[in-house]
Motif scaffolding. Structure first.
Motif, short mmCIF file in Angstrom:
data_model
loop_
_atom_site.label_atom_id
_atom_site.label_comp_id
_atom_site.label_asym_id
_atom_site.label_seq_id
_atom_site.Cartn_x
_atom_site.Cartn_y
_atom_site.Cartn_z
N LYS A 40 0.83 -1.21 0.00
CA LYS A 40 0.00 0.00 0.00
C LYS A 40 0.86 1.25 0.00
O LYS A 40 0.56 2.23 -0.70
N ASN A 53 -7.58 -0.29 -7.63
CA ASN A 53 -7.27 -0.43 -6.20
C ASN A 53 -8.55 -0.39 -5.36
O ASN A 53 -8.68 -1.13 -4.38
N SER A 83 0.95 4.06 -2.90
CA SER A 83 0.68 5.48 -2.62
C SER A 83 1.81 6.37 -3.11
O SER A 83 1.56 7.45 -3.67
#
Length: 587
Positions: A5, A69, A9
């Motif tokens: 994650k 996502n 990001s």
């Protein structure tokens, strides 16, 4: 997972900054022309165009990454479902006799089996009501049952299967009550599995060949090794969890029953039992004897349903962007095949009325006809019906009927069927009821007409003033022209959020057009536009071309919206004037 994650990001943030920087370069002037000795403006235009293309491409990549996502990983699919092991199935098999004699007793199992294999014989009347609420729908079903007559000296409860959702499907907000609104318990998954296994053993005993010597009725006959193997195979299909392949289940069941055909007298009821419970799991209500009256009982259950979108492509996306709620409802009529008589109500909001309704086939969407005849479905044509040769059906040997309530401006639809569940081979399968609802006048169409009138009037006034060369009045006309845009935004997007259906696409588009035209009129007013229409023609006193075009666009929007509004008012008034033959009238 947390590391993935964070990496996702960081990469997304870098791409966003890169796209934003390229967009700034594409919108700037004078950054590139100094690097070129000649034709600097041309090369700068090319560089700005390339930056814009790269910014859009990176933006599209970021959008797709974020969409995937949020949707999750579709490649992984749903998690694997743990199936019962052979040891667990053998444990169920060993405990069947105990459940059949002690846990449930034979009479209770007989009731359960009869209502699974012949539901229409015992479900005298079923009334289904679907109420539309916000994003969900509430289903309320009342079932009037004629229970099988059994001799039960213990006076134990009855185990009544209310409905059977497909395996792998959750049931939301389930409530079960009797006729007096008293809550009733239902069996857990484990208890239902034990009851299903007991029913399977009972049907095997009934279907196997009778021994030559008499057997005491108090002692149930034992199954042979071959029949126990058959029971284990069928039990595996009945206890399978998750989504089930119907073709695979049917093949395994047919092969198992064919292998033991010599040991069974009649396997039709056994086959219906396995087919019904291999694809679905029963919701079984525990009904005390106090709720019965002459072997009749009335039960109610309600649950929450989440409808899927009918328009799943461009039109559906447009309705989502415009903030519109659906105006078409399609409800399956599967419960008609499980009851002697069936009533279905689909209740819309009180601010809507039924414009169209159709009782149709789920596959070909052809309207149900009494001239239908049964046919075997195929992969190319999954329908169970074909049109008969007779042009009319004056008489029939079967008590079969259906009726749809007439449209009289009401906000609900009513379907009635009788005898659909008593047919051995029915052409009336996979049916559904489709209804289209519209806003009762005046509704949002009236708001669209009012805002279009105001915008057209103000644009005509301002166009005349500018064309006549009147002195400037400062910013006041611009503020006046902004009123229709604000009104269109307010009336267009402030809708009732407590209803699943509602809104009008025409009114929403009309209000957006009104807002856009008003915004353009403000921009035109604060910029200098001069000229005259060809041949010194004037339109309502407007001679400047830009103002004339804005007036014509607004007038066309007003005319079309007003025409559609008047048409819907006329249709609704015509529905209200219909009489139902009961003499009931209102004013």
């Amino acid at each position: 997972m947390d590391l993935e994650k964070k990496r996702f990001s960081i990469v997304t943030a870098i791409l966003v900054l890169l796209a934003f920087s390229l967009a700034i370069f594409a919108g700037s002037t004078g950054l590139f022309r100094h690097f070129f000795t000649s034709n600097g403006v041309v090369y700068e235009g090319l560089a700005k165009g390339a930056c814009a293309v790269f910014a859009l491409a990176i933006g599209a990549i970021v959008f797709r990454r974020l969409q995937k996502n949020l949707e999750g990983n579709p490649r992984s699919g749903p998690p694997a479902v743990m199936q019962p092991s052979v040891a667990l199935l053998q444990e169920f098999q060993e405990q069947v006799s105990k459940h059949l004699e002690e846990r449930f007793n034979k009479e209770a199992v007989v009731t359960f089996v009869a209502m699974i294999t012949s539901p229409a014989r015992h479900r005298v009347r079923v009334v289904e009501s679907i109420t539309l609420e916000e994003r969900v729908a509430k289903q309320e079903v009342t079932v009037e049952l004629r229970l099988p007559v059994v001799t039960d000296e213990k006076g134990g409860p009855r185990y009544v299967p209310l409905f059977s959702p497909p395996k792998g499907q959750l049931v939301d907000n389930l409530k079960i009550t009797d006729a007096g609104s008293k809550p009733l318990p239902d069996l857990s998954f484990e208890e239902s599995t034990q009851l299903v296994a007991a029913g399977l053993r009972l049907l095997l005993i009934q279907a196997m060949n009778k021994p030559s010597r008499s057997t005491s009725s108090s002692t149930p006959p034992k199954l042979s090794d071959k029949l126990r193997a058959l029971e284990l195979v069928l039990l595996e299909q009945l206890t399978r969890r998750g989504t089930v392949n119907p073709t695979e289940v049917q093949k395994i069941t047919n092969d198992a029953l064919t292998a033991c055909r010599s040991l069974l007298n009649d396997d039709q009821e056994l086959r219906r039992y396995v087919e019904a419970l291999s694809l679905a799991y029963p919701i079984v209500a525990v009904v005390p004897r106090a709720s019965e009256s002459s072997d009749r009982v009335m039960l109610r259950y309600e649950r929450t349903l989440i409808p899927a979108a009918l328009n799943k492509r461009e039109l559906g996306l447009l309705r989502v962007i415009l903030g519109l709620r659906p105006n078409k409802i399609v409800a399956p009529a599967d419960l008609a095949l499980t009851a002697g008589s069936f009533h279905m109500y689909v209740v819309g909001p009180p601010t809507m009325y039924v414009l169209e309704q159709k009782f149709r086939c789920r596959h070909c969407e052809e309207r149900v006809s009494r001239q239908w005849e049964v046919r075997e479905p195929t992969d190319e044509n999954p329908c169970w019906h074909k049109m008969g040769t007779a042009s009319t059906v004056a008489q029939s040997n079967e008590d079969r009927q259906y009726r749809v309530s007439a449209r009289r401006g009401q906000s609900f639809v009513h379907l009635y069927t009788r005898g659909f569940g008593n047919l051995t081979k029915s052409q009336f399968r996979d049916l559904e009821f489709a209804a289209e609802l519209k806003e009762t006048p005046p509704g949002s169409r009236a708001s669209a007409v009012v805002t279009a009138i105001v915008a057209t009037f103000l644009i005509a006034i301002m166009g005349r003033l500018v064309s006549s060369g009147s002195p400037s009045m400062g910013s006041l006309p611009g503020l006046v022209l902004a009123l229709p845009a604000a009104a269109a935004t307010w009336f267009g997007f402030s809708v009732d959020s407590k209803s699943l259906v509602g809104s009008s696409m025409l009114s929403r588009i009309s209000q957006i057009v009104t807002a856009v035209i008003s915004a353009l009129a403000i921009a035109v007013y604060f910029t200098s536009h001069h000229g005259h229409l060809w041949g010194n023609v004037s339109i309502v006193g407007i001679t400047e071309p830009v103002w004339a075009y804005l007036f014509l666009a607004s007038a066309f929007n007003l005319a079309y919206t007003a025409y559609r509004f008047a048409l819907k008012v006329r249709i609704y008034h015509g529905l209200l004037r219909k009489e139902d033959g009961l003499g009931l009238k209102a004013r």
